[in-house]
Write a protein that holds these residues in place. Structure first.
Motif, PDB file in Angstrom:
ATOM      1  N   ILE A  78       0.718  -0.832   0.361  1.00  0.00           N
ATOM      2  CA  ILE A  78      -0.326   0.148  -0.135  1.00  0.00           C
ATOM      3  C   ILE A  78       0.798   1.368  -0.249  1.00  0.00           C
ATOM      4  O   ILE A  78       1.679   1.373   0.748  1.00  0.00           O
ATOM      5  CB  ILE A  78      -0.930   0.386   0.911  1.00  0.00           C
ATOM      6  CG1 ILE A  78      -2.136  -1.352   0.894  1.00  0.00           C
ATOM      7  CG2 ILE A  78      -1.966   1.159   0.953  1.00  0.00           C
ATOM      8  CD1 ILE A  78      -3.143  -1.572   2.848  1.00  0.00           C
ATOM      9  N   ILE A  79       1.142   2.370  -0.966  1.00  0.00           N
ATOM     10  CA  ILE A  79       1.620   3.363  -1.184  1.00  0.00           C
ATOM     11  C   ILE A  79       0.863   4.148  -0.557  1.00  0.00           C
ATOM     12  O   ILE A  79       0.988   4.571   0.506  1.00  0.00           O
ATOM     13  CB  ILE A  79       1.784   4.001  -2.516  1.00  0.00           C
ATOM     14  CG1 ILE A  79       2.790   2.481  -2.932  1.00  0.00           C
ATOM     15  CG2 ILE A  79       1.981   4.646  -2.616  1.00  0.00           C
ATOM     16  CD1 ILE A  79       2.991   2.068  -5.248  1.00  0.00           C
ATOM     17  N   GLN A  80      -0.414   4.327  -0.588  1.00  0.00           N
ATOM     18  CA  GLN A  80      -1.407   6.266  -0.526  1.00  0.00           C
ATOM     19  C   GLN A  80      -3.154   5.365  -0.288  1.00  0.00           C
ATOM     20  O   GLN A  80      -2.948   4.651  -0.950  1.00  0.00           O
ATOM     21  CB  GLN A  80      -0.912   6.393  -1.380  1.00  0.00           C
ATOM     22  CG  GLN A  80      -1.248   8.178  -1.120  1.00  0.00           C
ATOM     23  CD  GLN A  80      -0.849   8.839   0.080  1.00  0.00           C
ATOM     24  OE1 GLN A  80       0.183   9.275  -0.149  1.00  0.00           O
ATOM     25  NE2 GLN A  80      -2.096   9.416   0.938  1.00  0.00           N
ATOM     26  N   ILE A  81      -3.144   5.663   0.436  1.00  0.00           N
ATOM     27  CA  ILE A  81      -5.399   5.977   0.710  1.00  0.00           C
ATOM     28  C   ILE A  81      -5.373   7.131   0.390  1.00  0.00           C
ATOM     29  O   ILE A  81      -4.733   8.605   1.519  1.00  0.00           O
ATOM     30  CB  ILE A  81      -5.300   4.728   2.215  1.00  0.00           C
ATOM     31  CG1 ILE A  81      -4.567   3.529   2.066  1.00  0.00           C
ATOM     32  CG2 ILE A  81      -6.853   4.859   2.000  1.00  0.00           C
ATOM     33  CD1 ILE A  81      -5.084   2.982   3.317  1.00  0.00           C
ATOM     34  N   TYR A  82      -6.173   7.659  -0.566  1.00  0.00           N
ATOM     35  CA  TYR A  82      -7.247   8.033  -0.528  1.00  0.00           C
ATOM     36  C   TYR A  82      -8.148   8.001   0.215  1.00  0.00           C
ATOM     37  O   TYR A  82      -8.882   7.669  -0.117  1.00  0.00           O
ATOM     38  CB  TYR A  82      -6.982   8.779  -1.942  1.00  0.00           C
ATOM     39  CG  TYR A  82      -6.712   9.352  -2.769  1.00  0.00           C
ATOM     40  CD1 TYR A  82      -4.981  10.251  -2.839  1.00  0.00           C
ATOM     41  CD2 TYR A  82      -5.283   8.109  -3.242  1.00  0.00           C
ATOM     42  CE1 TYR A  82      -4.314  10.375  -3.424  1.00  0.00           C
ATOM     43  CE2 TYR A  82      -3.991   7.811  -4.084  1.00  0.00           C
ATOM     44  CZ  TYR A  82      -3.543   9.500  -3.965  1.00  0.00           C
ATOM     45  OH  TYR A  82      -2.213   9.451  -4.623  1.00  0.00           O
ATOM     46  N   SER A  83      -9.144   9.102   0.645  1.00  0.00           N
ATOM     47  CA  SER A  83     -10.464   8.811   1.185  1.00  0.00           C
ATOM     48  C   SER A  83     -11.743   9.915   0.254  1.00  0.00           C
ATOM     49  O   SER A  83     -12.791   8.714   0.734  1.00  0.00           O
ATOM     50  CB  SER A  83     -10.668  10.286   1.932  1.00  0.00           C
ATOM     51  OG  SER A  83     -10.722  11.418   1.492  1.00  0.00           O
ATOM     52  N   VAL A  88      -7.889  12.037  -5.942  1.00  0.00           N
ATOM     53  CA  VAL A  88      -6.445  11.038  -6.274  1.00  0.00           C
ATOM     54  C   VAL A  88      -5.950  12.465  -7.644  1.00  0.00           C
ATOM     55  O   VAL A  88      -7.060  12.302  -8.325  1.00  0.00           O
ATOM     56  CB  VAL A  88      -6.438   9.843  -7.404  1.00  0.00           C
ATOM     57  CG1 VAL A  88      -5.594   9.302  -7.504  1.00  0.00           C
ATOM     58  CG2 VAL A  88      -7.728   9.175  -6.176  1.00  0.00           C
ATOM     59  N   VAL A  92      -1.343  11.327 -10.893  1.00  0.00           N
ATOM     60  CA  VAL A  92      -0.842  10.116 -11.096  1.00  0.00           C
ATOM     61  C   VAL A  92      -1.618   9.011 -11.755  1.00  0.00           C
ATOM     62  O   VAL A  92      -0.834   8.145 -11.919  1.00  0.00           O
ATOM     63  CB  VAL A  92      -1.508   9.744  -8.863  1.00  0.00           C
ATOM     64  CG1 VAL A  92      -1.428   7.978  -8.855  1.00  0.00           C
ATOM     65  CG2 VAL A  92      -1.036  10.420  -7.583  1.00  0.00           C
ATOM     66  N   GLU A 199       2.282  -1.089 -10.835  1.00  0.00           N
ATOM     67  CA  GLU A 199       1.101  -0.748  -9.889  1.00  0.00           C
ATOM     68  C   GLU A 199      -0.573  -0.638  -9.980  1.00  0.00           C
ATOM     69  O   GLU A 199      -0.767  -1.040 -11.369  1.00  0.00           O
ATOM     70  CB  GLU A 199       1.716   0.543 -10.330  1.00  0.00           C
ATOM     71  CG  GLU A 199       3.065   0.926  -9.697  1.00  0.00           C
ATOM     72  CD  GLU A 199       3.405   2.908  -9.253  1.00  0.00           C
ATOM     73  OE1 GLU A 199       2.960   3.418  -8.396  1.00  0.00           O
ATOM     74  OE2 GLU A 199       3.910   2.756 -10.035  1.00  0.00           O
ATOM     75  N   MET A 217      -7.070   2.931  -3.076  1.00  0.00           N
ATOM     76  CA  MET A 217      -6.083   1.855  -2.522  1.00  0.00           C
ATOM     77  C   MET A 217      -5.066   2.702  -4.019  1.00  0.00           C
ATOM     78  O   MET A 217      -5.505   1.816  -4.991  1.00  0.00           O
ATOM     79  CB  MET A 217      -6.058   0.803  -2.011  1.00  0.00           C
ATOM     80  CG  MET A 217      -6.787   0.906  -1.343  1.00  0.00           C
ATOM     81  SD  MET A 217      -6.571  -1.218  -0.046  1.00  0.00           S
ATOM     82  CE  MET A 217      -7.577  -1.898  -1.675  1.00  0.00           C
ATOM     83  N   HIS A 218      -3.728   2.450  -3.173  1.00  0.00           N
ATOM     84  CA  HIS A 218      -2.521   3.105  -5.036  1.00  0.00           C
ATOM     85  C   HIS A 218      -1.596   1.697  -4.140  1.00  0.00           C
ATOM     86  O   HIS A 218      -1.471   2.054  -2.919  1.00  0.00           O
ATOM     87  CB  HIS A 218      -1.499   3.909  -4.682  1.00  0.00           C
ATOM     88  CG  HIS A 218      -1.411   4.737  -5.502  1.00  0.00           C
ATOM     89  ND1 HIS A 218      -0.241   5.457  -5.436  1.00  0.00           N
ATOM     90  CD2 HIS A 218      -0.109   3.268  -6.712  1.00  0.00           C
ATOM     91  CE1 HIS A 218       0.942   5.269  -6.351  1.00  0.00           C
ATOM     92  NE2 HIS A 218       0.362   3.782  -7.803  1.00  0.00           N
TER      93      HIS A 218
END
Length: 252
Positions: A78-83, A88, A92, A199, A217-218
């Motif tokens: 998990i690189i990043q989680i955006y709400s 995003v 990206v 990715e 989720m990224h």
């Protein structure tokens, strides 16, 4: 039993066991034993082999990585989680599309936002395909009950089917382009999946909430991790049950 996954991965990458042995610095007979006797390599060799044949350790040797370790690696994927998807950054999406050299996979009901935020996307995808990138787009069948159910749950009956027909007009421009597949599916989606090589952006679906307002989720694939592969396998299952666009429309 022989390790057919390893054998297939070696051949699929245009290699021989002897060439793989040379690349990772072991005796060719050792590689043959890994294949014919399903011997499990040491961790350092598993890492090297997985990187060379571009497969995950958990795929090549399902029993070599403990569930606990796979879970830890999955968390590291998990690189990043955006709400919400709308948060995003466009950069990206643009970077992931531009850098893809092997595959771009899209699993959604419509995913109309992709072409709306980038008017040149279809031309980009066409060029990517001509350069050797596999493009696979799975859209919801607008005649499927799952599509209307999703629209009703979001408080907008009929809207999702309209979005799918609208986005299909864009993807129809890729018709006849080699390495491009655009299909319909009837799956009840729990997530929309956007994969770019190793990715992935996973847009969760939340009851009553439109996808732009649901979390994303990224992920980046790690050898031995299980989270990325979970969603990659989900895409593959939907692909197997999907129908070519014309065939689906004739059936409808």
């Amino acid at each position: 039993m022989p390790n057919d996954r390893l054998r297939d991965a070696i051949l699929r990458n245009g290699m021989t066991p002897a060439l793989l042995a040379e690349k990772i610095g072991v005796d060719p007979k050792t590689v043959e034993r890994w294949i014919t006797q399903d011997r499990t390599p040491y961790p350092r060799h598993r890492h090297a082999i997985a990187a060379t044949v571009r497969e995950s350790e958990s795929y090549l040797w399902p029993n070599a990585v403990t569930p606990e370790k796979a879970s830890r690696l999955g968390q590291s994927e998990i690189i990043q989680i955006y709400s919400r998807r709308s948060s995003v950054p466009y950069e990206v999406w643009h970077r992931l599309i531009e850098r893809a050299t092997e595959r771009i996979d899209v699993l959604a009901y419509a995913g109309l936002f992709l072409v709306e935020q980038d008017p040149g996307l279809i031309d980009t995808l066409r060029q990517k395909a001509l350069d050797g990138v596999s493009i696979r787009v799975l859209l919801g069948d607008p005649a499927s009950p799952a599509i209307e159910r999703r629209s009703v749950e979001e408080g907008a009956p009929g809207v999702m089917a309209a979005k799918i027909r609208q986005v299909r007009g864009y993807y129809d421009r890729l018709s006849g382009t080699p390495r491009v597949e655009v299909k319909y599916h009837e799956t009840t989606l729990y997530n929309s999946i956007y994969r770019f090589d190793d990715e992935m952006l996973v847009n969760t679906h939340v009851l009553g909430i439109p996808a732009p307002h649901a979390p994303v989720m990224h992920l980046r694939q790690l050898s031995g991790g299980d989270m990325f592969r979970t969603y990659a396998d989900s895409f593959d299952r939907v692909l197997l049950s999907s129908s070519p666009l014309d065939e689906a429309e004739v059936a409808a």
